[in-house]
Design a protein around this motif. Sequence first.
Motif, PDB file in Angstrom:
ATOM      1  N   TYR A 113       0.909  -1.191  -0.010  1.00  0.00           N
ATOM      2  CA  TYR A 113      -0.001   0.071   0.115  1.00  0.00           C
ATOM      3  C   TYR A 113       0.894   1.236  -0.059  1.00  0.00           C
ATOM      4  CZ  TYR A 113      -3.604  -3.332   1.477  1.00  0.00           C
ATOM      5  OH  TYR A 113      -4.529  -4.485   1.655  1.00  0.00           O
ATOM      6  N   ALA A 114       0.259   2.438  -0.539  1.00  0.00           N
ATOM      7  CA  ALA A 114       0.944   3.567  -0.386  1.00  0.00           C
ATOM      8  C   ALA A 114       0.045   4.830  -0.141  1.00  0.00           C
ATOM      9  CB  ALA A 114       1.750   3.786  -1.864  1.00  0.00           C
ATOM     10  N   VAL A 115       0.458   6.048  -0.022  1.00  0.00           N
ATOM     11  CA  VAL A 115      -0.359   7.216  -0.066  1.00  0.00           C
ATOM     12  C   VAL A 115      -0.092   7.835  -1.684  1.00  0.00           C
ATOM     13  CG1 VAL A 115      -0.468   9.288   1.215  1.00  0.00           C
ATOM     14  CG2 VAL A 115       0.222   7.463   2.327  1.00  0.00           C
ATOM     15  N   PHE A 205      -5.664   3.587  -7.350  1.00  0.00           N
ATOM     16  CA  PHE A 205      -6.003   4.664  -6.387  1.00  0.00           C
ATOM     17  C   PHE A 205      -7.726   4.378  -6.097  1.00  0.00           C
ATOM     18  CE2 PHE A 205      -2.131   6.093  -7.506  1.00  0.00           C
ATOM     19  CZ  PHE A 205      -1.856   7.335  -7.295  1.00  0.00           C
ATOM     20  N   THR A 206      -7.798   4.409  -4.836  1.00  0.00           N
ATOM     21  CA  THR A 206      -9.169   3.825  -4.191  1.00  0.00           C
ATOM     22  C   THR A 206     -10.362   4.804  -3.755  1.00  0.00           C
ATOM     23  OG1 THR A 206      -8.446   3.666  -1.931  1.00  0.00           O
ATOM     24  CG2 THR A 206      -7.883   1.702  -2.953  1.00  0.00           C
ATOM     25  N   GLY A 207      -9.909   5.949  -4.210  1.00  0.00           N
ATOM     26  CA  GLY A 207     -11.038   7.122  -3.834  1.00  0.00           C
ATOM     27  C   GLY A 207     -10.651   8.200  -2.997  1.00  0.00           C
ATOM     28  N   THR A 208     -11.191   9.404  -2.807  1.00  0.00           N
ATOM     29  CA  THR A 208     -10.793  10.371  -1.991  1.00  0.00           C
ATOM     30  C   THR A 208     -11.929  10.771  -1.092  1.00  0.00           C
ATOM     31  OG1 THR A 208      -9.587  12.508  -2.017  1.00  0.00           O
ATOM     32  CG2 THR A 208     -11.327  12.267  -3.611  1.00  0.00           C
ATOM     33  N   PRO A 209     -11.826  11.230   0.217  1.00  0.00           N
ATOM     34  CA  PRO A 209     -12.583  12.035   0.966  1.00  0.00           C
ATOM     35  C   PRO A 209     -12.840  13.436   0.358  1.00  0.00           C
ATOM     36  CG  PRO A 209     -10.733  11.841   2.180  1.00  0.00           C
ATOM     37  CD  PRO A 209     -10.494  11.076   0.915  1.00  0.00           C
ATOM     38  N   SER A 210     -14.049  13.911   1.086  1.00  0.00           N
ATOM     39  CA  SER A 210     -14.371  15.335   0.842  1.00  0.00           C
ATOM     40  C   SER A 210     -13.312  16.255   1.212  1.00  0.00           C
ATOM     41  CB  SER A 210     -15.666  15.599   1.561  1.00  0.00           C
ATOM     42  OG  SER A 210     -15.291  15.677   3.006  1.00  0.00           O
ATOM     43  N   GLY A 211     -13.437  17.521   0.879  1.00  0.00           N
ATOM     44  CA  GLY A 211     -12.607  18.609   1.117  1.00  0.00           C
ATOM     45  C   GLY A 211     -11.449  18.911  -0.386  1.00  0.00           C
ATOM     46  N   VAL A 212     -11.756  18.253  -1.268  1.00  0.00           N
ATOM     47  CA  VAL A 212     -10.951  18.569  -2.582  1.00  0.00           C
ATOM     48  C   VAL A 212     -11.024  19.805  -2.811  1.00  0.00           C
ATOM     49  CG1 VAL A 212     -11.043  16.133  -3.290  1.00  0.00           C
ATOM     50  CG2 VAL A 212     -12.598  18.037  -4.060  1.00  0.00           C
ATOM     51  N   GLY A 213      -9.553  20.673  -3.304  1.00  0.00           N
ATOM     52  CA  GLY A 213      -9.831  21.896  -3.511  1.00  0.00           C
ATOM     53  C   GLY A 213      -8.764  22.284  -4.300  1.00  0.00           C
ATOM     54  N   PRO A 214      -8.415  23.587  -4.729  1.00  0.00           N
ATOM     55  CA  PRO A 214      -7.281  23.950  -5.880  1.00  0.00           C
ATOM     56  C   PRO A 214      -5.943  24.248  -4.966  1.00  0.00           C
ATOM     57  CG  PRO A 214      -8.827  25.803  -5.052  1.00  0.00           C
ATOM     58  CD  PRO A 214      -9.499  24.661  -4.455  1.00  0.00           C
ATOM     59  N   VAL A 215      -4.764  23.955  -5.627  1.00  0.00           N
ATOM     60  CA  VAL A 215      -3.688  24.231  -5.386  1.00  0.00           C
ATOM     61  C   VAL A 215      -2.947  25.437  -6.106  1.00  0.00           C
ATOM     62  CG1 VAL A 215      -3.353  21.905  -4.684  1.00  0.00           C
ATOM     63  CG2 VAL A 215      -2.462  22.628  -6.860  1.00  0.00           C
ATOM     64  N   VAL A 216      -2.043  26.113  -5.595  1.00  0.00           N
ATOM     65  CA  VAL A 216      -1.447  27.033  -6.591  1.00  0.00           C
ATOM     66  C   VAL A 216       0.351  27.010  -6.260  1.00  0.00           C
ATOM     67  CG1 VAL A 216      -3.351  28.729  -6.084  1.00  0.00           C
ATOM     68  CG2 VAL A 216      -1.385  28.846  -4.502  1.00  0.00           C
ATOM     69  N   ARG A 217       0.890  27.554  -7.185  1.00  0.00           N
ATOM     70  CA  ARG A 217       2.267  27.497  -6.925  1.00  0.00           C
ATOM     71  C   ARG A 217       2.837  28.128  -5.760  1.00  0.00           C
ATOM     72  NH1 ARG A 217       1.299  28.542 -12.442  1.00  0.00           N
ATOM     73  NH2 ARG A 217       2.143  27.398 -13.961  1.00  0.00           N
ATOM     74  N   GLY A 218       3.728  27.222  -5.009  1.00  0.00           N
ATOM     75  CA  GLY A 218       4.018  27.709  -3.705  1.00  0.00           C
ATOM     76  C   GLY A 218       3.724  26.962  -2.605  1.00  0.00           C
ATOM     77  N   ASP A 219       2.483  26.027  -2.886  1.00  0.00           N
ATOM     78  CA  ASP A 219       1.797  25.464  -1.997  1.00  0.00           C
ATOM     79  C   ASP A 219       2.974  24.082  -1.605  1.00  0.00           C
ATOM     80  OD1 ASP A 219      -0.403  26.894  -1.617  1.00  0.00           O
ATOM     81  OD2 ASP A 219      -1.743  25.525  -2.711  1.00  0.00           O
ATOM     82  N   GLN A 220       2.909  23.723  -0.193  1.00  0.00           N
ATOM     83  CA  GLN A 220       3.387  22.480   0.148  1.00  0.00           C
ATOM     84  C   GLN A 220       2.131  21.501   0.570  1.00  0.00           C
ATOM     85  OE1 GLN A 220       6.761  22.118   0.357  1.00  0.00           O
ATOM     86  NE2 GLN A 220       6.995  24.207  -0.676  1.00  0.00           N
ATOM     87  N   LEU A 221       2.096  20.458   0.071  1.00  0.00           N
ATOM     88  CA  LEU A 221       1.090  19.168   0.348  1.00  0.00           C
ATOM     89  C   LEU A 221       1.931  17.968   1.240  1.00  0.00           C
ATOM     90  CD1 LEU A 221       0.056  21.108  -1.996  1.00  0.00           C
ATOM     91  CD2 LEU A 221      -1.030  18.889  -3.039  1.00  0.00           C
ATOM     92  N   ALA A 222       1.062  17.893   2.102  1.00  0.00           N
ATOM     93  CA  ALA A 222       1.440  16.725   2.857  1.00  0.00           C
ATOM     94  C   ALA A 222       0.372  15.859   3.144  1.00  0.00           C
ATOM     95  CB  ALA A 222       1.975  17.089   4.459  1.00  0.00           C
ATOM     96  N   ILE A 228       0.398   3.567   7.237  1.00  0.00           N
ATOM     97  CA  ILE A 228       0.990   3.418   5.758  1.00  0.00           C
ATOM     98  C   ILE A 228       1.996   4.371   5.727  1.00  0.00           C
ATOM     99  CG2 ILE A 228       0.467   3.316   3.375  1.00  0.00           C
ATOM    100  CD1 ILE A 228      -0.936   1.292   4.954  1.00  0.00           C
ATOM    101  N   GLY A 229       1.862   5.625   5.708  1.00  0.00           N
ATOM    102  CA  GLY A 229       3.105   6.701   5.726  1.00  0.00           C
ATOM    103  C   GLY A 229       2.413   8.033   5.237  1.00  0.00           C
ATOM    104  N   GLU A 230       3.454   8.431   4.725  1.00  0.00           N
ATOM    105  CA  GLU A 230       3.216  10.262   4.245  1.00  0.00           C
ATOM    106  C   GLU A 230       3.607  10.333   2.828  1.00  0.00           C
ATOM    107  OE1 GLU A 230       5.096  12.613   7.246  1.00  0.00           O
ATOM    108  OE2 GLU A 230       3.382  12.358   8.611  1.00  0.00           O
ATOM    109  N   LEU A 231       3.406  11.349   2.376  1.00  0.00           N
ATOM    110  CA  LEU A 231       3.649  11.626   1.093  1.00  0.00           C
ATOM    111  C   LEU A 231       3.683  13.558   1.018  1.00  0.00           C
ATOM    112  CD1 LEU A 231       4.110  11.553  -2.243  1.00  0.00           C
ATOM    113  CD2 LEU A 231       1.563  11.586  -2.393  1.00  0.00           C
TER     114      LEU A 231
END
Length: 236
Positions: A113-115, A205-222, A228-231
């Motif tokens: 498994y993975a993130v 990829f098994t699906g996503t929970p709610s809260g999806v939204g936009p990203v912009v340049r400079g954003d840091q995603l964790a 399982i772990g982190e990405l």
Amino acid sequence: MTNTTNAAVLLAIDAPPLTTLPIRGRSERFPVNRVFCVGRNYADHAREMGHDPQREPPFFFMKPSSAVVGDGAAFQYPSGSNDVHHEVELVVALAAGGSRVRAEDANALIYGYAVGLDMTRRDLQGEAKKLGRPWETGKAFDGSAPCSDIVPAAQCGHPAAGAVRLAVNGEIRQKGDIADLIWSIPETIAHLSTLFALQPGDLIFTGTPSGVGPVVRGDQLAAAVDGIGELRIAVV
């Protein structure tokens, strides 16, 4: 006649590079074959996208292996879009394949498994939906499937519950739980195997929970999945 199993076969052009992911605790790497994604597999996300989350048969779309990038990679904001969204997901990596797999046998196919993140050009996806066209321009672009190291099932088991979350610049944007999947991982594999002959190296990829939204340049995603772990990726 083409013989793809013959190491001595002569190629007219250079073969494309093999996409691989690190495996936690091992020197070998996991070879990525195909990338399958399950649409609207959390009820809250289905509602968020304006759909009824009844337990209708799951639907799938695909990304090429070139969409996969590893932990710590820079996510290049893609051309042709002004509305790119994040979608955090638990990812299943297959060690074996098959057709018409029974749900009770599905875990035996899983390597680990993975993130993952299903990055989406939402404006292009929305236009495709409106016109009844395929989703590739919105979903299948290069770098659109960041993925963490693979954790072997021998280390983590087969999770049926566990928090799935995403923070953008330290602020939690998405939070769900594997237990809230409309279709469980074994059920998803079983259904997918009625549509495709699954193969070793496939990612799901098994699906996503709610809260999806936009990203912009400079954003840091964790992104993280408990057990399982982190990405982590940076949008550039």
